[in-house]
Design a protein around this motif. Structure first.
Motif, PDB file in Angstrom:
ATOM      1  N   LEU A   1       0.826  -1.202   0.000  1.00 38.29           N
ATOM      2  CA  LEU A   1       0.000   0.000   0.000  1.00 38.29           C
ATOM      3  C   LEU A   1       0.866   1.261   0.000  1.00 38.29           C
TER       4      LEU A   1
ATOM      5  N   ASN B   1      -2.982  -6.934  -1.608  1.00 37.37           N
ATOM      6  CA  ASN B   1      -3.809  -5.959  -0.909  1.00 37.37           C
ATOM      7  C   ASN B   1      -3.507  -4.509  -1.308  1.00 37.37           C
ATOM      8  N   SER B   2      -2.648  -4.299  -2.325  1.00 36.86           N
ATOM      9  CA  SER B   2      -2.451  -2.932  -2.808  1.00 36.86           C
ATOM     10  C   SER B   2      -3.517  -2.631  -3.849  1.00 36.86           C
ATOM     11  N   LEU B   3      -3.785  -1.376  -4.052  1.00 32.16           N
ATOM     12  CA  LEU B   3      -4.827  -0.967  -4.986  1.00 32.16           C
ATOM     13  C   LEU B   3      -4.347  -1.089  -6.426  1.00 32.16           C
TER      14      LEU B   3
END
Length: 89
Positions: free
Chosen positions: A51, A82-84
């Motif tokens: 993130l 879980n990073s965009l």
């Protein structure tokens, strides 16, 4: 602050020499170099997450506003689930 390893010391005969190891903090650095030679750096005294990497890239994109080439290896922050998603910027 990291301490050098204890390579030699004096201890009274019959006593066991004991040194408590102290773990220092790790400095992480993430950076970008532009074709102009300008550098953009972030230093953290903690782990770099996927993130954080995403937000660093967003800051880079806001800085240059031109086509961008990003070269990545397979570091866990580059492949984090879980990073965009970046998409077309």
């Amino acid at each position: 602050m990291p301490q050098p390893p204890n390579r030699s010391a004096w201890t009274k005969q019959g006593e066991t020499h004991c040194v408590t190891a102290k773990r220092g903090q790790r400095l992480n650095l993430i950076g970008a170099m532009f074709s102009s030679g300008k550098l953009m750096l972030a230093k953290l005294w903690r782990s770099v997450t996927g993130l954080f990497f995403f937000f660093f890239l967003m800051a880079v994109i806001k800085t240059i506003r031109k086509p961008l080439v990003v070269i990545l290896d397979n570091a866990s922050i580059h492949t984090s689930k879980n990073s965009l998603p970046i998409g077309n910027c």
